[in-house]
Design a protein around this motif. Structure first.
Motif, PDB file in Angstrom:
ATOM      1  N   UNK A  24      44.840 -14.886  15.204  1.00  0.00           N
ATOM      2  CA  UNK A  24      45.241 -14.920  16.616  1.00  0.00           C
ATOM      3  C   UNK A  24      44.050 -14.652  17.531  1.00  0.00           C
ATOM      4  N   UNK A 204      56.538   9.583  12.743  1.00  0.00           N
ATOM      5  CA  UNK A 204      56.807  10.175  11.428  1.00  0.00           C
ATOM      6  C   UNK A 204      56.139  11.538  11.309  1.00  0.00           C
ATOM      7  N   UNK A 332      49.092   9.312   4.124  1.00  0.00           N
ATOM      8  CA  UNK A 332      50.169  10.163   3.616  1.00  0.00           C
ATOM      9  C   UNK A 332      51.554   9.714   4.044  1.00  0.00           C
ATOM     10  N   UNK A 333      51.669   9.085   5.228  1.00  0.00           N
ATOM     11  CA  UNK A 333      52.998   8.904   5.804  1.00  0.00           C
ATOM     12  C   UNK A 333      53.487   7.462   5.888  1.00  0.00           C
ATOM     13  N   UNK A 335      54.492   3.716   4.814  1.00  0.00           N
ATOM     14  CA  UNK A 335      54.727   2.792   3.721  1.00  0.00           C
ATOM     15  C   UNK A 335      54.121   1.425   4.048  1.00  0.00           C
ATOM     16  N   UNK A 337      53.659  -2.268   5.140  1.00  0.00           N
ATOM     17  CA  UNK A 337      54.392  -2.862   6.266  1.00  0.00           C
ATOM     18  C   UNK A 337      53.833  -2.255   7.544  1.00  0.00           C
ATOM     19  N   UNK A 338      54.369  -1.114   7.965  1.00  0.00           N
ATOM     20  CA  UNK A 338      53.773  -0.467   9.132  1.00  0.00           C
ATOM     21  C   UNK A 338      52.346  -0.036   8.835  1.00  0.00           C
TER      22      UNK A 338
ATOM     23  N   UNK B  38      52.741 -13.117  18.461  1.00  0.00           N
ATOM     24  CA  UNK B  38      52.239 -12.250  17.398  1.00  0.00           C
ATOM     25  C   UNK B  38      53.257 -11.153  17.084  1.00  0.00           C
ATOM     26  N   UNK B  39      53.854 -10.587  18.132  1.00  0.00           N
ATOM     27  CA  UNK B  39      54.785  -9.485  17.876  1.00  0.00           C
ATOM     28  C   UNK B  39      56.092  -9.968  17.260  1.00  0.00           C
ATOM     29  N   UNK B  42      55.129 -10.289  13.625  1.00  0.00           N
ATOM     30  CA  UNK B  42      55.058  -8.948  13.024  1.00  0.00           C
ATOM     31  C   UNK B  42      56.454  -8.365  12.870  1.00  0.00           C
ATOM     32  N   UNK B  45      58.295  -9.967   9.909  1.00  0.00           N
ATOM     33  CA  UNK B  45      57.749  -9.542   8.610  1.00  0.00           C
ATOM     34  C   UNK B  45      58.134  -8.097   8.308  1.00  0.00           C
ATOM     35  N   UNK B  46      57.881  -7.210   9.283  1.00  0.00           N
ATOM     36  CA  UNK B  46      58.081  -5.780   9.020  1.00  0.00           C
ATOM     37  C   UNK B  46      59.574  -5.452   8.889  1.00  0.00           C
ATOM     38  N   UNK B  49      60.540  -6.411   5.405  1.00  0.00           N
ATOM     39  CA  UNK B  49      60.071  -5.383   4.466  1.00  0.00           C
ATOM     40  C   UNK B  49      61.007  -4.182   4.543  1.00  0.00           C
ATOM     41  N   UNK B  57      59.600   4.377  -0.739  1.00  0.00           N
ATOM     42  CA  UNK B  57      58.943   4.091   0.537  1.00  0.00           C
ATOM     43  C   UNK B  57      59.594   4.877   1.674  1.00  0.00           C
ATOM     44  N   UNK B  60      58.485   8.449   1.453  1.00  0.00           N
ATOM     45  CA  UNK B  60      57.104   8.640   1.905  1.00  0.00           C
ATOM     46  C   UNK B  60      57.087   8.873   3.412  1.00  0.00           C
ATOM     47  N   UNK B  61      57.943   8.142   4.125  1.00  0.00           N
ATOM     48  CA  UNK B  61      57.987   8.260   5.577  1.00  0.00           C
ATOM     49  C   UNK B  61      58.982   9.331   6.012  1.00  0.00           C
ATOM     50  N   UNK B  64      62.561   8.462   7.137  1.00  0.00           N
ATOM     51  CA  UNK B  64      62.798   7.546   8.251  1.00  0.00           C
ATOM     52  C   UNK B  64      62.637   6.119   7.746  1.00  0.00           C
ATOM     53  N   UNK B  66      61.160   3.612   8.638  1.00  0.00           N
ATOM     54  CA  UNK B  66      60.190   3.287   9.697  1.00  0.00           C
ATOM     55  C   UNK B  66      59.921   1.799   9.766  1.00  0.00           C
ATOM     56  N   UNK B  67      59.896   1.122   8.604  1.00  0.00           N
ATOM     57  CA  UNK B  67      59.629  -0.318   8.653  1.00  0.00           C
ATOM     58  C   UNK B  67      60.719  -1.044   9.422  1.00  0.00           C
ATOM     59  N   UNK B  74      59.242  -4.099  17.395  1.00  0.00           N
ATOM     60  CA  UNK B  74      58.214  -5.116  17.673  1.00  0.00           C
ATOM     61  C   UNK B  74      58.859  -6.465  17.975  1.00  0.00           C
ATOM     62  N   UNK B  77      60.190  -6.320  21.496  1.00  0.00           N
ATOM     63  CA  UNK B  77      59.074  -6.368  22.443  1.00  0.00           C
ATOM     64  C   UNK B  77      58.503  -7.784  22.548  1.00  0.00           C
TER      65      UNK B  77
END
Lengths: 552, 102
Positions: A24, A204, A332-333, A335, A337-338, B38-39, B42, B45-46, B49, B57, B60-61, B64, B66-67, B74, B77
């Motif tokens: 991009x 997180x 550490x936090x 996964x 993807x993000x 782009x967003x 993203x 994709x996210x 996931x 996973x 780890x977060x 949450x 989070x993905x 995103x 937005x």
């Protein structure tokens, strides 16, 4: 040093996210290229951009290595006092630039900050500033490039020199192709990608420590202690984490250093000069002040979270240095993807910093050195070509200075020293020249030269062990302060002994001389109250003051 | 040369100004479309996931998803940016100050 400690567990999808970003960025460069016809298009985006674009680019140009990595590190090391860099440092200076100084910059149609000095003072002042600016920019570009490569090395396991060359090649590609429009549009994009990377880390992190209150409690138990939670308490003495008295914070950081940086640094001001009219140019730094108010949320908070959750953070060397606060949290936090988004945001921020240095350099080199002193009166196409070659040269020299930066153990202090040497005397010369019409051309030259020499000598004497300071930070504060005072005193002594400039030469350049038209090129809608630079600026400053209340 | 009400004149700058007027450069593309595109990519994709995230996973977060959340945020937005661009398309390049080119 344990090389693999920071290595992130990136998978194919993370790399896909990273690759999409680079595609991009290059695409934006090519699209911007179609819009370039003249040197003004290349260097100032044809003065055509709307205020929200230039405003976000303005803040993004500063969201480089120092900002993200450095301010999170400061958050972990000094605690909440780090917000001074934003709320009393950056925001008032940005508002001042927009309300008071921008009419002279934009109104006089100068194409660069050194060019203003040529009109206000004389050619020697101009050349002195153009050269020192060009040198400072390639030095700082090297620092940004080195920091970028360090992160790529630590996180992705790329060899340092590969990372330096790849980073440089991408920046080179999109600036040579797309000019300033390419750089600015990418900065706007980078702004959002950087936030998209930092917000998940912050969220997180806060969840992990039990929210804001949990964080406050936990910080009280760290080595920073309760003092790490207050911005102004204990500033009646220097017994606080930053080791700074409130007078030092207000005048040293708030006035001399921040005003010097934000109001005279062409890599920043250039973003506002590319706005489409006076109103948009004045609103550029003021619009930028609003995101700036909130950036500590995604830098200082992760720093504090890292302090609480990463055992042993704050080592002198190795993976647990304060500088690694954000990369450690990502490891550490996040996964996959993000994680890919966060790495992309981090790399984007380093490139934003370097791109700002390079595009500032090529403009000043072409207009202020080459066109003014070496080859005058050539065609515009000629200068456009010079600009593209200057970009290539800046990036190649930047690769060289990156290896110089690699030789310094603490690059932050190196940068602070550069700012106190170059920006403080420049700011003093500017502010006197803008408000005191009697100040003569020779006084401008000597103020700038002697101010720079004084703070440079102080730095060298400190480095040589002749003069002692508590910290590098204290040295740069004194250096900046002395440079400022020197410039003022020199101006006061030299001016009465030399002849003034004629009034008509100062039109549009000096306060009270007329020639500045604030409403000359207004577009429909610019008169709306919510587009008033003064009102927007005052709200930003009031918000900065309000934000201090919960962390007083 | 009298230029009342004008800033101090300088030949180098005048020349650049003239070039600028001659420039027919259309401000061709809209950054909002780029950011939005782009967003949205993203976001898709996210979010995907996130839907297929394993227990490890999520743990780890800190528990949450989070993905999923970041992906949806995103996506929204990006769509808002595209909507803004569609709703208020960029103005045609304003003829710059209309100097009569006599």
């Amino acid at each position: 040093m344990d090389g693999d400690g920071l290595r992130l567990n990136m998978n194919g999808l993370d790399y896909l996210i990273l690759a999409l970003y680079f595609v991009t960025v290059l695409g934006v460069g090519f699209a911007a290229r179609r819009a370039i016809r003249t040197s003004v298009d290349f260097f100032l985006s044809g003065r055509s951009l709307p205020a929200w674009v230039t405003g976000l680019a303005f803040v993004s140009a500063n969201l480089g290595a120092l900002e993200i990595i450095g301010m999170a590190a400061n958050g972990a090391q000094y605690g909440v006092m780090t917000v001074h860099y934003y709320w009393i440092g950056a925001v008032p200076a940005m508002v001042f630039l927009g309300i008071v100084m921008m009419p002279f910059y934009y109104g006089s149609k100068v194409r660069s900050v050194p060019e203003y000095l040529r009109l206000r003072f004389n050619r020697p002042t101009h050349l002195l500033n153009a050269i020192s600016f060009a040198v400072a920019q390639v030095l700082i570009a090297g620092v940004n490039l080195y920091a970028l490569a360090l992160v790529m090395q630590a996180l992705l396991g790329w060899p340092l020199w590969t990372a330096i060359v790849v980073g440089a090649a991408i920046v080179l590609a999109y600036i040579t192709i797309g000019g300033l429009s390419g750089a600015i549009y990418n900065e706007v994009l980078q702004f959002f990608v950087i936030l998209a990377g930092l917000i998940p880390v912050t969220v997180i992190g806060l969840v992990k420590v039990g929210g804001w209150n949990g964080l406050m409690d936990a910080v009280g138990d760290t080595k920073l202690g309760e003092a790490g939670l207050h911005a102004w308490q204990d500033t009646g003495s220097t017994a606080n984490p930053l080791g700074a008295h409130w007078i030092g914070i207000v005048f040293g950081l708030g006035f001399v250093l921040s005003f010097g940086y934000w109001t005279t640094n062409f890599a920043e001001v250039q973003r506002a000069l590319s706005a489409k009219n006076m109103s948009a140019a004045r609103r550029t730094p003021i619009i930028a002040a609003y995101p700036k108010l909130f950036i500590p949320l995604v830098t200082v908070i992760p720093g504090l979270v890292a302090l609480v959750t990463v055992k042993g953070l704050g080592a002198e060397s190795g993976d647990l240095q304060y500088n690694n606060a954000i990369p450690l949290l990502m490891r550490d936090l996040l996964p996959n993807g993000v994680l890919g988004v966060a790495v992309t945001g981090l790399l984007a921020s380093f490139m934003a910093g370097m791109a700002a240095n390079v595009s500032g350099f090529n403009t000043v080199f072409t207009y202020d050195i080459w066109q003014a002193y070496i080859r005058r009166d050539r065609s515009d196409e000629y200068y456009l070509r010079v600009g593209r070659w200057a970009t290539v040269a800046a990036v190649v020299i930047g690769i060289g200075t990156a290896f110089i930066a690699a030789g310094f153990s603490n690059i932050m202090n190196y940068i602070q020293a550069l700012f106190s040497v170059f920006n403080a005397p420049l700011f003093a010369t500017f502010i006197i020249g803008m408000f005191w019409k009697r100040m003569s051309a020779l006084a401008g030259f000597w103020s700038l030269l002697l101010g720079t020499l004084v703070s440079l000598s102080l730095y060298l004497l400190y480095k040589g062990g002749v003069i002692d300071f508590n910290s590098d930070l204290e040295e740069s504060f004194w250096g900046a302060g002395l440079a400022f005072v020197t410039a003022v005193v020199v101006a006061a002594i030299v001016t009465p002994l030399t002849s003034p400039k004629r009034d008509e030469e100062l039109r549009g350049l000096v306060y009270g001389m007329g020639g500045v038209d604030l409403k000359g090129d207004v577009l429909a809608g610019d008169a709306a109250w919510y587009r008033s630079p003064v009102l927007l600026g005052l709200i930003a400053v009031a918000l900065a003051a309000l934000f201090y209340i919960p962390v007083f | 040369m009298s230029n009342d009400g004008q800033p101090a004149q300088d030949p180098l700058i005048d020349e650049a100004q003239a070039e600028q007027r001659r420039s027919a450069a259309a401000r061709l593309f809209d950054i909002r479309r780029v950011i939005g595109g782009l967003f949205v990519a993203y976001g898709v994709i996210v979010t995907l996931i996130g839907i297929f995230d394993s227990r490890a996973e999520i743990d780890k977060a800190e528990g949450v998803r989070i993905n999923l959340w970041a992906g949806l945020a995103m996506l929204v937005f990006g769509l808002l940016m595209l909507l803004w661009q569609w709703w208020r398309p960029a103005e045609a390049p304003a003829p710059n100050e209309q100097q009569p080119d006599a």
